[in-house]
Scaffold this active site. Structure first.
Site, PDB file in Angstrom:
ATOM      1  N   GLY A  10       0.799  -1.152   0.018  1.00 22.45           N
ATOM      2  CA  GLY A  10      -0.011   0.148   0.038  1.00 22.45           C
ATOM      3  C   GLY A  10       0.851   1.268   0.074  1.00 22.45           C
ATOM      4  N   ASP A 103      -9.346   9.459  11.083  1.00 19.59           N
ATOM      5  CA  ASP A 103     -10.333  10.609  11.325  1.00 19.59           C
ATOM      6  C   ASP A 103     -11.510  10.387  11.492  1.00 19.59           C
ATOM      7  OD1 ASP A 103      -9.783  10.573   8.654  1.00 19.59           O
ATOM      8  OD2 ASP A 103     -10.956  12.257   8.247  1.00 19.59           O
ATOM      9  N   TYR A 126     -16.677   1.864   8.518  1.00 20.22           N
ATOM     10  CA  TYR A 126     -15.235   1.971   8.527  1.00 20.22           C
ATOM     11  C   TYR A 126     -14.727   2.522   9.802  1.00 20.22           C
ATOM     12  CZ  TYR A 126     -10.687   3.887   7.331  1.00 20.22           C
ATOM     13  OH  TYR A 126      -9.286   4.342   7.062  1.00 20.22           O
TER      14      TYR A 126
END
Length: 277
Positions: A10, A103, A126
């Site tokens: 990633g 966040d 999520y």
């Protein structure tokens, strides 16, 4: 020092590997999802006991925010159970663990930058799964670094490259102008993670670049720097209906860094300028 990086293919995994290659005395173990299934406890035990890293940096995550809303079990397996497994295995051999969070653990219903001491209230699958990942890592390994970031871009698929690609086939682009955050380079995030590990500065940290902007303002700056003439038009979140709710205001303040080791991140403008070079 032996360091295991999961999610090594990633954006953040690649940047960490890139920065660590220039540091003497570091033995890197790079694991993609084909090398290690973090959701399988026995596989994690076996892998970690065989490699015996001093630190595990978990960059593996299910980050498709909208898809998480429909694939709830998979989101919990990757974002919560995976970190738990890594934390337990690391603790067994006395290793440290870095868990990268988001966040999205906040609800975004504020007008002030958020610190590590503010109350969390995730509004999406999520966000909920990433928060559970934080909690499970904390409870299973005292030698933990939990690092929340936002609006991340680096080497790989990201917002910056999407906008540049869209500009090649569109004369105008609509971009949301009522969500505020801080675009963050993987370069800055990797530097902070490396410093926290060097200092053994355990705990919860926010790490984004400095400043704030909307997605519209971010796009305008990207196009300005690249000399792209495509017109950028502001629009509202309501004009782009999506399965997962987006935080209206999710500017993170790197408060724990300010209080302990010093905030070494750049402004978002400086970081994106370097990235686009």
């Amino acid at each position: 020092m032996k360091i295991l990086i999961t999610g090594a293919n990633g954006q953040l995994g690649r940047e960490l590997a890139n920065q660590y290659k220039d540091i003497r005395g570091i033995d890197l173990i790079l694991a993609g999802k084909l090398d290690l299934d973090i959701t399988n406890l026995h596989s994690v035990y076996s892998f970690v006991n065989q490699k015996k890293p001093d630190v595990i940096i978990n960059c593996a995550a299910f980050t498709a925010v909208d898809t998480c809303e429909s694939q709830i079990d998979m989101a919990y397996k990757i974002n919560a159970i995976g970190p738990k497994n890594l934390a337990i295995a690391a603790n067994e051999i006395g290793a440290e663990i870095v868990q990268v969070s988001t966040d999205y653990v906040f609800d975004g219903n504020t007008d002030k930058s958020l610190t590590e001491f503010d109350l969390v209230n995730p509004q999406t699958v999520y966000g909920k799964t990433k928060l559970e990942g934080e909690i499970l890592v904390k409870s299973h390994n005292p030698k933990h670094y939990i690092v929340r970031t936002a609006w991340l871009y680096g080497e790989g698929n990201n917002f910056v490259r999407t906008m540049i690609n869209l500009s090649k086939t569109n004369t105008t682009i609509k971009v949301v102008n009522d969500q505020k955050g801080t675009p963050t380079s993987t370069v800055d995030l990797a530097r902070v993670i490396i410093k926290l590990i060097e200092d053994k500065n355990y705990g919860l940290f926010h790490c984004t670049c400095k400043g704030e902007c909307t997605w519209y303002e971010f796009t305008k700056e990207i196009f300005r720097l690249k000399g792209i003439s495509t017109e950028v038009l502001p629009c509202t979140t309501d004009e782009f209906k999506r399965p997962a709710k987006r935080p209206k205001y999710s500017v993170l303040r790197n408060y724990m860094m300010e209080l302990t080791c010093g905030d070494i991140t750049r402004t978002w403008e400086e970081a994106i300028g370097e990235y686009l070079k």
